[in-house]
Design a protein around this motif. Sequence first.
Motif, mmCIF file in Angstrom:
data_model
loop_
_atom_site.group_PDB
_atom_site.id
_atom_site.type_symbol
_atom_site.label_atom_id
_atom_site.label_comp_id
_atom_site.label_asym_id
_atom_site.label_seq_id
_atom_site.Cartn_x
_atom_site.Cartn_y
_atom_site.Cartn_z
ATOM 1 N N GLY A 66 0.821 -1.213 0.000
ATOM 2 C CA GLY A 66 0.000 0.000 0.000
ATOM 3 C C GLY A 66 0.851 1.258 0.000
ATOM 4 N N GLY A 67 1.892 1.239 0.841
ATOM 5 C CA GLY A 67 2.778 2.403 0.918
ATOM 6 C C GLY A 67 3.444 2.680 -0.409
ATOM 7 N N LEU A 68 3.932 1.605 -1.064
ATOM 8 C CA LEU A 68 4.639 1.806 -2.336
ATOM 9 C C LEU A 68 3.694 2.319 -3.428
ATOM 10 C CD1 LEU A 68 7.086 -1.249 -2.433
ATOM 11 C CD2 LEU A 68 7.626 1.167 -2.042
ATOM 12 N N ILE A 69 2.449 1.800 -3.449
ATOM 13 C CA ILE A 69 1.486 2.279 -4.450
ATOM 14 C C ILE A 69 1.253 3.783 -4.263
ATOM 15 C CG2 ILE A 69 -0.955 2.161 -5.129
ATOM 16 C CD1 ILE A 69 -0.809 -0.859 -4.758
ATOM 17 N N CYS A 70 1.193 4.216 -3.004
ATOM 18 C CA CYS A 70 0.978 5.641 -2.733
ATOM 19 C C CYS A 70 2.202 6.476 -3.102
ATOM 20 C CB CYS A 70 0.619 5.856 -1.266
ATOM 21 S SG CYS A 70 -0.977 5.146 -0.848
ATOM 22 N N VAL A 71 3.393 5.902 -2.907
ATOM 23 C CA VAL A 71 4.624 6.629 -3.255
ATOM 24 C C VAL A 71 4.634 6.987 -4.743
ATOM 25 C CG1 VAL A 71 7.111 6.329 -3.566
ATOM 26 C CG2 VAL A 71 6.054 5.822 -1.359
ATOM 27 N N GLY A 113 2.121 7.664 -6.583
ATOM 28 C CA GLY A 113 1.236 8.819 -6.742
ATOM 29 C C GLY A 113 1.895 10.105 -6.266
ATOM 30 N N GLN A 114 2.653 10.007 -5.146
ATOM 31 C CA GLN A 114 3.340 11.192 -4.630
ATOM 32 C C GLN A 114 4.370 11.686 -5.645
ATOM 33 O OE1 GLN A 114 2.480 12.494 -1.558
ATOM 34 N NE2 GLN A 114 3.700 14.270 -2.128
ATOM 35 N N LEU A 115 5.077 10.763 -6.259
ATOM 36 C CA LEU A 115 6.066 11.153 -7.275
ATOM 37 C C LEU A 115 5.365 11.812 -8.463
ATOM 38 C CD1 LEU A 115 8.443 8.051 -7.161
ATOM 39 C CD2 LEU A 115 8.909 10.357 -6.318
ATOM 40 N N PRO A 165 -6.073 1.036 -2.097
ATOM 41 C CA PRO A 165 -5.820 2.141 -3.042
ATOM 42 C C PRO A 165 -6.822 2.105 -4.193
ATOM 43 C CG PRO A 165 -3.767 1.081 -2.455
ATOM 44 C CD PRO A 165 -4.876 0.220 -1.911
#
Lengths: 336, 119, 159
Positions: free
Chosen positions: B12-17, B19-21, B66
């Motif tokens: 989950g954290g990596l999927i959000c990262v 999006g942040q990028l 996500p």
Amino acid sequence: MVSPKKVGNQTIVFENGPFIISGHTIAGPMEGQGPLAASFDTILKDTYDGEMSWEKTESKMLENAMREVVKKADILLDSVDYILAGDLLNQIISSNFAARQIGVPFIGLYGACSSMALSMAVGSMLIDGGFGSKVICSASSHHETAERQYRLPTEQGNQRAMYAQWTVTGAGSVLLSDSGTGPRVTTATIGRVIDYGETDVNNMGAAMAPAIADTIINHLNDLKRQPDYYDLIVTGDLGSVGLQLLVKLLVKNNVKVADNFNDCGVMIYNTEQDTHAGGSGCGCSALVMAGHILKEIYQGKFKKVLFIGSGSLHSPTSSLQGETIPAIGHAVSIEV
Amino acid sequence: MLEMLIPAFIVGGLICVIGQLMMDLTKASLTPAHVLVTYVTGGVILGALGLYKPLVELGGAGATIPLSGFGYVLAKGAIEGVEENGFLGVFGGTEAAAVGIGVAVLFGYLVAVVFNPKG
Amino acid sequence: MVNKNLRPPTLNVTPEEYKKMTAQISPRPTLIKNVVLAFLIGGLICSIGQIFINFYIIYGGLPKLAASTAGTATLIVIGATLTGIGIYDDIVKVGGAGAIIPVTGFANSMVSPALEYKKEGYVFGIGAKLFSIAGPVLVYGISSSIFVGLIYYLLDLLR
């Protein structure tokens, strides 16, 4: 026919520049925690101030700022000839609705965040031209009403850009009069619309800096003045990014920039308030001008001030259609 | 109770990262709305190509929570719909996502009626 | 765009030069901090979802797929409620994409415009604005899933 009061490209020199006989400011809660808190007449406890909607709150602030500025000058509302006011909302409803409650002849102005300077320039023309003797000049903005119209709903999560500015909640008024004592509006430079192709609506300072530079250069050239003629040259709401860009532009155009330059958007908040690049909105320069700066002038701290309101003239529709952001700067000089 | 917690956190954290990028490295006109639309469409495409299913098996809630997980459910529903019902099953994505959409609409409405914006 | 016919003195800076000046001065986002926070908040929200799913499997006796759906629905309710009480926008301020991308962020994107435009009535205010962001998400999500279904159907026919 040559206009007898116009000098150079775009500057007006008033023969009988009106006196600024009073000023009144109403600030939002966040502005009330900023460094200029002591200069505001009223500070709201919350963003609604007992109203049902933020639009109503903004209009009420503006109306109160208009009424109080007249009371302070110790004259009757009936003796006021015109209200000049502007704000950021569609069809300038805050001003329209405030003027509805007062019943004095009203001229609505739209200059986006330059509205305060614009109203003072036009108000001075009305008085110097002999069309009236007392004019209320006002402007307002409200963080929540402006955010929802120009950007996102306030409860929607988003990370603001580091160069974004925070729309100020506040309303300010000054009363111009053909008689009195104290500071007078001596000249006005009406800006032209300048667009340097900025498209990022979060970077207002960058969009507006060229327009302000253009107005300042024309003002100085028209009057053959140097920046050091003034004790203070204060821009409306360029914010920290826009102010840096303005200085760069002026230096490139051989204007001698000294430390008498400042910006209302930079002055109104302190860095701990985390607004990123500072304040913006019509209320920003209205609060700082009619509050802090006017008080300093009354106290004799500043004798010659050049106030340049800065406005970006885009709309949410124009930005969505990919248009660049046109901007404008209007300047008035205030001298004791 | 605690099984799959760490994989869910990491996936989950990596999927959000990602999006942040997307938000920080592109121009600022990319709003949350653009990110959400990109994620749901991306989820549909990855789901259709069979690439999202391994992610769900690996990360559990880390892949379904996500919004790309919502896209995956839509794609999966359309494919399974075709297998079961032939042509009309093409529209089966919405059926599979009906619970999520229904809950979001109803609770979104109720919350908006009950509360006022704070600013 | 810039009007080339402006009378002098215009600024002696071209829009291209100005663009460079702007890019130089405008501060950039704190990328590393933002990425770390997005990872932590995004991971945390997904783990909370996982806890609900596990709970529904163990105590609710739901099969895995139904538990997953129920977990998603639970997070939607939580996201909507946190938006209503005015907390979710603060979570996004810290977590960025980590709080936008999970379904809680989707719920926030539905509730926030509906709340904001409540004063404009139940139809044009809440009813219409509920879909100002959810609308595009559903349009692109559902349409692309139908395309996927169609392609799958056609491939099935060829087999």
